[in-house]
Design a protein around this motif. Structure first.
Motif, PDB file in Angstrom:
ATOM      1  N   ARG A  80      63.006 -13.303  17.732  1.00  0.00           N
ATOM      2  CA  ARG A  80      64.356 -13.634  18.199  1.00  0.00           C
ATOM      3  C   ARG A  80      65.406 -12.852  17.423  1.00  0.00           C
ATOM      4  O   ARG A  80      66.603 -13.096  17.540  1.00  0.00           O
ATOM      5  CB  ARG A  80      64.572 -15.145  18.102  1.00  0.00           C
ATOM      6  CG  ARG A  80      63.591 -15.850  19.031  1.00  0.00           C
ATOM      7  CD  ARG A  80      63.615 -17.338  18.928  1.00  0.00           C
ATOM      8  NE  ARG A  80      62.579 -17.894  19.799  1.00  0.00           N
ATOM      9  CZ  ARG A  80      62.256 -19.162  19.852  1.00  0.00           C
ATOM     10  NH1 ARG A  80      62.901 -20.018  19.084  1.00  0.00           N
ATOM     11  NH2 ARG A  80      61.312 -19.591  20.665  1.00  0.00           N
TER      12      ARG A  80
ATOM     13  N   GLU B 114      60.925 -15.053  25.855  1.00  0.00           N
ATOM     14  CA  GLU B 114      61.343 -14.481  24.573  1.00  0.00           C
ATOM     15  C   GLU B 114      61.905 -13.069  24.809  1.00  0.00           C
ATOM     16  O   GLU B 114      61.750 -12.516  25.892  1.00  0.00           O
ATOM     17  CB  GLU B 114      60.151 -14.409  23.605  1.00  0.00           C
ATOM     18  CG  GLU B 114      59.462 -15.741  23.326  1.00  0.00           C
ATOM     19  CD  GLU B 114      60.261 -16.666  22.430  1.00  0.00           C
ATOM     20  OE1 GLU B 114      61.271 -16.215  21.832  1.00  0.00           O
ATOM     21  OE2 GLU B 114      59.882 -17.847  22.318  1.00  0.00           O
TER      22      GLU B 114
ATOM     23  N   VAL C  71      69.113 -16.014  20.138  1.00  0.00           N
ATOM     24  CA  VAL C  71      68.667 -14.666  19.789  1.00  0.00           C
ATOM     25  C   VAL C  71      69.883 -13.954  19.202  1.00  0.00           C
ATOM     26  O   VAL C  71      71.000 -14.153  19.681  1.00  0.00           O
ATOM     27  CB  VAL C  71      68.191 -13.913  21.063  1.00  0.00           C
ATOM     28  CG1 VAL C  71      67.854 -12.455  20.763  1.00  0.00           C
ATOM     29  CG2 VAL C  71      66.996 -14.620  21.699  1.00  0.00           C
TER      30      VAL C  71
END
Ligand code: XMP
Length: 326
Positions: free
Chosen positions: A212, A324, A251
């Protein structure tokens, strides 16, 4: 201990069925382990936590848990593992803060797969070092669950738990939740006395906050992603979204943009918020976050997280985006 899930096994959906499973496994574990010693890599995730709780009940201090902090955990995670297992359950817990080791190895590494390999490889090395310090361990416990076995049989995913340790380290495996589905593991964990926040937590990748922090991880960006993630989790809980939204996180990408703070020009990172729902993580839809919650998040993150002047929301489903960022 059953090697495979029996075709006619009743799905564990209530306390009674979970208690019966626990009693059965404890007898089997006592029989398998006798008076020998067992080692477990305890990540704090659902599966390894449930295995730890089960083994503590079955063999008590014959179990040693090793919790490796790779420096990429969420805020409060290592502390929770220590408080639940060492303080409350009285487990033998070896806590290794290997943050510097991991971050030094990851410094300047930008390629996502190389980052994953470094994190995985270093993890095994630290764990093996700790295992060598302990005498007379004959068993290695693992949080393998039934979908892991099915996926490795189909060739979808290498059985992530098995293997990886150096050739000379041979242990007999102990896998007490091997025939369970994830929802069953959670009920069993609750009945073993684990906190709901641990048993029903959202998925968290092994490489942690490392994926992240796209590109080369720095301590500053890592601190920003950890702090922003803690604020997001706190606000989702306060707005009743905890346990309702499948996965949500922040993130911090590797670029800065111009902003204004206290009347002065600042050049700082953005925080990207991601919140998705899915059944199997193969596809995912974006959560419709209420606008007032979004405004609260923007206000808290830009005022409380050093180095951040913008908050963005990722509206992209999977596909085309993955959940992700790396
Ligand atoms: P993606 O990004 O592929 O993620 O859409 C799907 C689900 O898998 C998790 N994920 C990981 N879990 N190690 C893990 O243990 C990893 O390297 C990893 N990469 C992604 C992700 O959080 C999501 O739940």
């Amino acid at each position: 201990m059953n090697e495979r899930r029996p075709d006619n096994m009743t799905r564990i959906t209530n306390a009674e069925l979970a208690d019966a499973f626990i009693a059965e496994q404890i007898t089997a574990l006592k029989e398998q382990i006798g008076d020998k010693k067992v080692l477990l890599a305890l990540s704090g995730g659902v599966d390894s936590s449930v295995v730890a709780a089960m083994l503590i009940k079955a063999v008590g201090d014959q179990l040693t848990c090793v919790h490796v902090n790779h420096g990429l955990l969420r805020k409060g995670e290592a502390e929770q593992v220590i408080s639940v297992f060492r303080d409350q359950m009285k487990a033998n817990l070896v806590y290794v803060d290997a943050t510097d080791r991991f971050l030094d190895k990851l410094a300047g590494v930008t390629d996502p797969e190389t980052k994953r390999k470094i994190i995985g490889g270093e993890f095994i090395e630290v764990f093996a070092e700790e295992a060598r310090k302990l005498d007379g361990i004959e068993f290695l416990a693992q949080g393998t669950i039934w979908p892991d076995i099915l996926e490795s049989e189909k060739g979808i995913k290498a059985h992530h738990n098995a293997g990886g340790l150096p050739e000379d380290m041979k242990f007999e495996l102990v896998e007490p939740v091997k025939i369970l589905f994830k929802d069953e593991v959670r009920i069993v964990g609750e009945r073993l006395g684990l906190p709901a926040g641990m048993v029903y937590r959202q998925p968290f990748p092994g490489p942690g906050l490392g994926v992240r922090c796209p590109g080369a991880i720095t301590r500053e960006r890592l601190a920003a992603v950890r702090e922003a993630d803690a604020i997001l989790r706190e606000e989702f809980a306060a707005h009743g979204l905890e346990g309702k939204v499948w996965q949500y996180f922040t993130v911090v990408p590797d670029f800065k943009s111009t902003g204004i703070r206290d009347g002065r020009r600042v050049f700082e990172w953005p925080v990207i918020i991601r919140a998705v729902n899915t059944r199997d993580a193969m596809t995912a839809e974006v959560e419709n976050i209420p606008f007032d919650l979004m405004q609260k998040l923007v206000s808290r993150i830009t005022s409380e997280v050093p180095g951040v002047n913008r908050v963005l929301y990722d509206f992209t489903p999977k596909p085309t985006a993955t959940i992700e960022y790396e």
